[in-house]
Write a protein that holds these residues in place. Structure first.
Motif, PDB file in Angstrom:
ATOM      1  N   VAL A 179       0.849  -1.195   0.000  1.00 22.89           N
ATOM      2  CA  VAL A 179       0.000   0.000   0.000  1.00 22.89           C
ATOM      3  C   VAL A 179       0.884   1.244   0.000  1.00 22.89           C
ATOM      4  CG1 VAL A 179      -1.587   1.382   1.396  1.00 22.89           C
ATOM      5  CG2 VAL A 179      -2.058  -1.036   1.018  1.00 22.89           C
ATOM      6  N   SER A 180       1.942   1.229   0.786  1.00 25.50           N
ATOM      7  CA  SER A 180       2.879   2.352   0.806  1.00 25.50           C
ATOM      8  C   SER A 180       3.612   2.491  -0.520  1.00 25.50           C
ATOM      9  CB  SER A 180       3.887   2.175   1.947  1.00 25.50           C
ATOM     10  OG  SER A 180       3.268   2.324   3.204  1.00 25.50           O
ATOM     11  N   VAL A 181       3.920   1.365  -1.156  1.00 17.71           N
ATOM     12  CA  VAL A 181       4.586   1.414  -2.459  1.00 17.71           C
ATOM     13  C   VAL A 181       3.695   2.126  -3.477  1.00 17.71           C
ATOM     14  CG1 VAL A 181       5.429   0.022  -4.396  1.00 17.71           C
ATOM     15  CG2 VAL A 181       5.980  -0.639  -2.050  1.00 17.71           C
ATOM     16  N   ALA A 182       2.426   1.731  -3.537  1.00 11.73           N
ATOM     17  CA  ALA A 182       1.502   2.365  -4.475  1.00 11.73           C
ATOM     18  C   ALA A 182       1.340   3.850  -4.174  1.00 11.73           C
ATOM     19  CB  ALA A 182       0.151   1.658  -4.428  1.00 11.73           C
ATOM     20  N   MET A 183       1.329   4.201  -2.896  1.00  8.37           N
ATOM     21  CA  MET A 183       1.213   5.612  -2.525  1.00  8.37           C
ATOM     22  C   MET A 183       2.444   6.397  -2.947  1.00  8.37           C
ATOM     23  SD  MET A 183      -0.593   5.225   1.232  1.00  8.37           S
ATOM     24  CE  MET A 183      -0.671   6.999   1.537  1.00  8.37           C
ATOM     25  N   GLU A 184       3.614   5.784  -2.818  1.00  6.71           N
ATOM     26  CA  GLU A 184       4.849   6.441  -3.283  1.00  6.71           C
ATOM     27  C   GLU A 184       4.752   6.757  -4.774  1.00  6.71           C
ATOM     28  OE1 GLU A 184       7.697   7.386  -1.909  1.00  6.71           O
ATOM     29  OE2 GLU A 184       7.511   6.621   0.128  1.00  6.71           O
ATOM     30  N   ALA A 185       4.336   5.762  -5.547  1.00  2.80           N
ATOM     31  CA  ALA A 185       4.255   5.943  -6.998  1.00  2.80           C
ATOM     32  C   ALA A 185       3.186   6.965  -7.364  1.00  2.80           C
ATOM     33  CB  ALA A 185       3.977   4.595  -7.671  1.00  2.80           C
ATOM     34  N   GLN A 186       2.073   6.925  -6.644  1.00 10.11           N
ATOM     35  CA  GLN A 186       0.973   7.848  -6.927  1.00 10.11           C
ATOM     36  C   GLN A 186       1.380   9.302  -6.676  1.00 10.11           C
ATOM     37  OE1 GLN A 186      -2.256   7.092  -8.142  1.00 10.11           O
ATOM     38  NE2 GLN A 186      -2.241   9.320  -8.389  1.00 10.11           N
ATOM     39  N   GLY A 187       2.172   9.513  -5.660  1.00 13.78           N
ATOM     40  CA  GLY A 187       2.562  10.881  -5.326  1.00 13.78           C
ATOM     41  C   GLY A 187       3.787  11.384  -6.047  1.00 13.78           C
TER      42      GLY A 187
END
Length: 335
Positions: A179-187
């Motif tokens: 979930v944190s990985v996807a948030m990193e990429a999203q931001g």
């Protein structure tokens, strides 16, 4: 339902102006603080096979309490043959997981003192290519610890992400990390945009002449208000999109499993006297040398995106010690 779900996400925008800093110097890629490509799944050189063999069955070894003995019997492997940054990152993941599994994977916490497992404490000494603390940092368990099944390598696709390593072998733990990985990429796209907005704020451009006299022409400094407002609107959209991803945390990560099974392995050795580490952990450096260290465990506060906005003053200075700094940038917070 989260209030984030009522927001229509706008188009991502990136600035056309030259950025005031080189993002590459700070290991910022098109995926933000994630690497440009998916991390290495393993070190392929047979020399490091003893490490990777343990990683292949880490959850089972932790569950049956046999990991410590196997780690104690490992040969002391050198990191000198690690040739690429990706290999160094994988080594940090391996040693970070092995260290925390060793410390917290027994009936009581291990101090590395009576029988110090030099096979992992010696290679765990801070490495120049990463400036990483010898502990399972946010980078180890999140940024460099995932694979993606997306055919376009879209790291924002949460359902296509899985963790390379976990302590428990559960979907809950893998989901917690990715979930944190996807948030990193999203931001990721917001970083250059906000940098350009800051540059426009503090370095106003000079407009065409606004006032004249018979002998002088006065130029008026202007601030790039359009760029700034566009960036702030995009930041609002970005924050809401991050909220959508965070809302999915409990889809596969059950709170009781996280709290009782996963969280203990992420603990550091600082302020852990009640858990059996009054002096922290002893890191054997070989040849009779070593030191006691009290280090904090992995935390999302060590993420450059979240840490910058959430922590201030002394707290920010503290978490900065665990943010991975590329070798081309000195880290004034190490120590």
């Amino acid at each position: 339902m989260s209030p984030c779900e009522t927001l229509t996400l706008g188009n991502k925008q990136t600035p056309n102006d030259t950025l005031p800093v080189s993002l590459e110097d700070y290991a910022v890629t098109s995926n933000g603080f994630l690497p440009a490509d998916a991390p290495l799944a393993r070190l392929t050189n047979p020399y490091h096979a003893p490490w990777e063999t343990l990683m292949d069955s880490l959850p089972e070894l932790v569950a049956n309490r046999t990991l410590r003995q196997l780690v104690d019997n490992l040969p002391v492997l050198s990191t000198d043959i690690l040739a690429t940054e990706a290999e160094w990152r994988r080594a940090c993941v391996v040693l970070g997981f092995l260290t925390h599994a060793y410390v917290w994977g027994g009936e009581t916490a291990a101090e590395f003192f009576v029988d110090p497992p030099t096979p992992i404490t010696i290679p765990s000494s801070p490495s120049p290519p990463t400036s990483a603390s010898p502990v399972a940092t946010y980078a180890c368990v999140n940024l460099w610890n995932f694979r993606s099944a997306s055919p376009t390598a879209n790291f924002t696709d949460l359902d296509a992400l899985t963790s390379l390593q976990t302590f428990t072998g559960t979907l809950d733990e893998s989901w917690f990390y990715v979930v944190s990985v996807a948030m990193e990429a999203q931001g990721a796209y917001i970083i250059p945009l906000m940098l350009s907005a800051l540059e426009a704020t503090f370095s106003p451009s000079t407009s065409s002449p606004s006032t004249t006299t018979s002998t002088t022409v006065t130029a008026t400094p202007t601030i790039g208000y359009h760029l700034i407002t566009t960036a702030l609107h995009s930041l609002t959209t970005c924050i809401h999109s991050l909220g959508l991803l965070l809302d999915r945390m409990d889809t596969h990560c059950r709170p009781p499993v996280f709290y009782h099974a996963i969280r203990p392995f992420l603990a550091g050795s600082k302020n852990m006297a009640s858990a059996g580490l009054p002096r922290g952990v002893f890191y054997d450096e070989g040849e009779g040398k070593g030191s006691w260290r009290q280090l904090r465990g992995g935390s999302n506060g060590q993420n450059g995106d979240e840490g910058a906005g959430e922590f201030r003053n002394k707290h920010l200075q503290m978490v900065a010690r665990y943010i991975i700094v590329p070798s081309r940038q000195p880290n004034p917070n190490t120590g």
